[in-house]
Design an enzyme around this catalytic site. Structure first.
Site, PDB file in Angstrom:
ATOM      1  N   LYS A  92      -5.423  13.049   2.294  1.00 47.37           N
ATOM      2  CA  LYS A  92      -4.082  12.639   2.679  1.00 47.37           C
ATOM      3  C   LYS A  92      -3.693  11.453   1.788  1.00 47.37           C
ATOM      4  CE  LYS A  92      -0.902  10.547   4.764  1.00 47.37           C
ATOM      5  NZ  LYS A  92      -0.035   9.755   3.866  1.00 47.37           N
TER       6      LYS A  92
ATOM      7  N   GLU B 262     -12.503   0.803   3.295  1.00 44.79           N
ATOM      8  CA  GLU B 262     -12.319  -0.161   2.204  1.00 44.79           C
ATOM      9  C   GLU B 262     -10.959  -0.786   2.435  1.00 44.79           C
ATOM     10  OE1 GLU B 262     -10.867  -1.922  -0.799  1.00 44.79           O
ATOM     11  OE2 GLU B 262     -10.868   0.019  -1.811  1.00 44.79           O
TER      12      GLU B 262
ATOM     13  N   CYS C 172      -6.608  -4.376  -4.587  1.00 41.96           N
ATOM     14  CA  CYS C 172      -7.339  -5.116  -3.551  1.00 41.96           C
ATOM     15  C   CYS C 172      -8.383  -6.027  -4.172  1.00 41.96           C
ATOM     16  CB  CYS C 172      -7.988  -4.147  -2.571  1.00 41.96           C
ATOM     17  SG  CYS C 172      -9.093  -2.952  -3.345  1.00 41.96           S
TER      18      CYS C 172
ATOM     19  N   GLU D  95      -2.698 -11.023   0.876  1.00 45.96           N
ATOM     20  CA  GLU D  95      -2.722 -10.352  -0.413  1.00 45.96           C
ATOM     21  C   GLU D  95      -1.323 -10.393  -1.018  1.00 45.96           C
ATOM     22  OE1 GLU D  95      -5.610  -6.824  -1.181  1.00 45.96           O
ATOM     23  OE2 GLU D  95      -4.746  -6.482   0.788  1.00 45.96           O
TER      24      GLU D  95
END
Length: 492
Positions: A189, A265, A299, A396
Site C-alpha cells: 500500500k 520504521e 527520516c 521533523e
C-alpha cells in the site's frame, strides 16, 4: 528535436513504466468502486495523471490473492526465489533512468537524488537474492539431554507493507525484497502522493517472473480504512510500516486486535554534533549529505545541529555558503540540486517551524523564505542562534532547513541530542576516535554516522530506538523480520 520535445518524450517513456490500475492476483484492475485519484507534479502543482483509488474491498481482494499464492511461494525453493529477485535487480538497473525520471515527476526530488535512490532500491533486490538461501535454522541438544532442539525458519505469511512518499522505490524494495526472500506474499500500500513508482515496481517484479498474487499493489487515498480492514483480516500475519510516529502508534493499536507481527520504521529527529576537534570542512561536507539528501525530506535527515562554540562560526558560515550554492528548480532539470517539496502542506509546515524559530530569536544566515515561483518550493535555509527549546528542534522539519545550536561541553551536547522521544539516527564529527566511539555509545539512536553523513546500506540493519520504531530492515536481520522460528523437540 527540441529540448522541450525531448523532455516530453522522456516523460512519456517514464509514465509508460507505471500502470494506472491496481495489481491484484496478477491482474490489472480498476478500483471496485470505480474511483480515481489525481497524482500531482510538485514542480508545477498540476495533475500529472490519475490512478485507481483502491477501496476496502480492493484491499481485502489483495489479501485473498496473497493468501492463495502463499503456500506455493513458500514451497518454492529458495534458489528460485533468489533468481526472481536477481532478475528484478537487473531489470531495475537496466531501466534506472526512466524509473528515476518517473519518481521525479510524482515526488519532485532532484534527478540526481532519484538516480541515487533507484540504485539503492535495486540493491535490496540483489542483497536479498543472496540472502534468500540463508534462512537457516539450527539443531542443538537440550541441556538436560532429553531431546534434540530442532529450530526451523518459516515464512510468517501474508504481509501488508505500507510505504511513504519520500523514498517511493527504496522503501518498497527494502520491504518486498526480504519478504519475498523469506517466502512471504505481500500487499503493498504505497503513499497516495507517489503511487506510480510502486506500480512500476510491481510491474517489474511480474516481468522478473514472480507468480501471480505474490506481490499485490493497492494505491489508495482511503489509507486508514483500507489498511485497517486488511489488518483485521485473520489471513494477514505481518505489518511493515514506514512513516510518522503518530500514524505508527495508531497502526500498532490496530495490529493488536489480531496480534499481527509488526515492524515499524517511524519518525526521526537526527542530531548532528560537531565537536571542537572536528575537521570543520569535512563536517560541512557531511552535513550537506546528511541534511540535503532528498532535499531534507528524509527520516534520516540531520534535523538539528549542535556545534561547539569554538568552531560554530566557521561551521555555520561554511554550511550557509554550501547551501547557498544549491540550484533550485524542477527535479527533471539535470542542473537542479534542490527540487520542490512534495505537496503544499509540506511547505506550510516548514514555513511555520522557521517562523517560530525566528520569533524566538533565531538569526537568518541563509534563506528562510518561499520563492515566488510555480510549484511547492522552499529556499535552502540556515538559522543561527536557535534557542535550545524551540519547536523546530523537537519536530521533523522535512525540508531544506538547518537550525544551529551552540554548545560548550560535550556532555551538554549529548544531553540535548538525547532530549527527544525519537532515536533513529545521529551524526557525529570529531578528530578523536576514542571520543567518537564514547559519544556514539552515549547517543540514544539505532544508528550513528561517525564522521560520515550517510548511514544507509542494504547490508546493514536499519532502524531506531525509543519511538522511532520496532525491528530492523536491511542486512540479515531484515529477512528475519519475515520469518518465524518453529521449535521441534525430537529424539534420535
Amino acid at each position: 528535436m527540441s529540448s522541450g520535445t525531448s523532455g516530453m518524450t522522456q516523460q512519456a517513456a517514464a509514465l509508460d513504466l507505471a500502470p494506472t490500475r491496481l495489481l491484484i492476483g496478477g491482474e490489472r484492475r480498476d478500483a471496485a468502486d470505480g474511483s480515481l485519484m489525481d497524482v500531482y507534479d510538485p514542480a508545477t502543482a498540476e495533475v500529472l495523471t490519475r490512478v485507481a483509488d483502491g477501496s476496502v474491498q480492493d484491499g481485502l481482494s489483495a489479501v485473498a490473492a496473497a493468501a492463495a499464492a502463499g503456500p506455493g511461494w513458500a514451497a518454492t525453493p529458495p534458489r528460485k526465489r533468489a533468481e526472481v529477485l536477481r532478475r528484478a535487480f537487473e531489470l531495475m538497473t537496466e531501466r534506472a533512468e526512466d524509473l528515476a525520471y518517473l519518481m521525479v515527476l510524482e515526488n519532485g526530488k532532484a534527478l540526481r537524488d532519484a538516480r541515487g535512490e533507484i540504485a539503492y532500491a535495486a540493491e535490496f533486490f540483489r542483497w536479498y537474492a543472496e540472502e534468500a538461501v540463508r534462512g537457516e535454522g539450527s539443531v542443538g541438544t537440550a541441556p538436560g539431554g532429553a531431546n534434540r532442539i530442532l529450530v526451523l525458519r518459516q515464512p510468517v505469511g501474508v504481509c501488508v507493507l505500507v510505504t511513504p512518499w519520500n523514498f517511493p522505490a527504496a522503501m518498497a524494495t527494502r520491504k518486498i525484497g526480504p519478504a519475498l526472500a523469506a517466502g512471504c506474499t505481500v500487499v503493498l500500500k504505497p503513499a497516495s502522493d507517489t503511487p506510480l513508482t510502486a506500480l512500476a515496481v510491481g510491474a517489474l517484479l511480474e516481468e522478473a517472473g514472480l507468480p501471480p498474487g505474490v506481490v499485490n499493489v493497492v494505491p489508495s487515498r482511503k489509507s486508514g480504512p483500507v489498511v485497517s480492514a486488511m489488518l483485521h483480516d485473520p489471513r494477514v500475519r505481518k505489518l511493515s510500516f514506514t512513516g510518522s510516529t503518530q500514524v505508527g502508534r495508531s497502526l500498532l493499536r490496530e495490529a493488536a486486535d489480531q496480534v499481527v507481527n509488526t515492524s515499524m520504521e517511524l519518525g526521526g529527529n537526527a542530531p548532528f554534533l560537531v565537536l571542537e576537534d572536528a575537521d570543520v570542512a569535512a563536517a560541512v561536507e557531511g552535513a550537506m549529505i546528511a541534511k540535503m539528501r532528498n532535499g531534507g525530506e528524509a527520516c534520516t535527515a540531520a534535523n538539528r545541529f549542535y556545534v561547539h562554540r569554538r568552531v560554530a562560526e566557521e561551521f555555520s558560515r561554511g554550511l550557509a555558503e554550501a547551501m547557498g550554492k544549491l540550484v533550485m528548480g524542477p527535479g527533471t532539470d539535470p542542473a537542479t540540486d534542490l527540487g520542490p517539496l512534495v505537496n503544499p502542506a509540506a511547505v506550510e509546515k516548514v514555513q511555520e517551524l522557521v517562523s517560530g524559530a525566528l520569533d524566538d530569536g533565531a538569526r537568518v544566515l541563509l534563506g528562510a523564505d518561499r520563492p515566488d515561483r510555480k510549484g511547492w518550493y522552499y529556499a535552502p535555509t540556515v538559522l543561527g542562534d536557535v534557542a535550545p527549546g524551540n519547536p523546530i528542534l523537537g519536530e521533523e522539519v522535512f525540508g531544506p532547513v538547518a537550525p544551529i545550536v551552540v554548545f560548550d561541553d560535550v556532555d551538554e551536547a549529548v544531553a540535548m541530542a538525547n532530549d527527544t522521544e525519537f532515536g533513529l539516527v545521529s551524526y557525529l564529527y570529531t578528530g578523536d576516535l576514542a571520543t567518537g566511539l564514547r559519544v556514539a555509545e552515549a547517543l540514544e539512536a539505532g544508528m550513528v554516522g561517525l564522521n560520515r553523513g550517510m548511514v544507509s546500506d542494504p547490508a546493514a540493519p536499519f532502524g531506531g530506538v525509543k519511538q522511532s520504531g520496532i525491528g530492523r530492515e536491511g542486512g540479515h536481520e531484515g529477512m528475519l523480520e519475515y520469518l518465524e522460528s518453529k521449535y521441534i523437540a525430537v529424539q534420535w
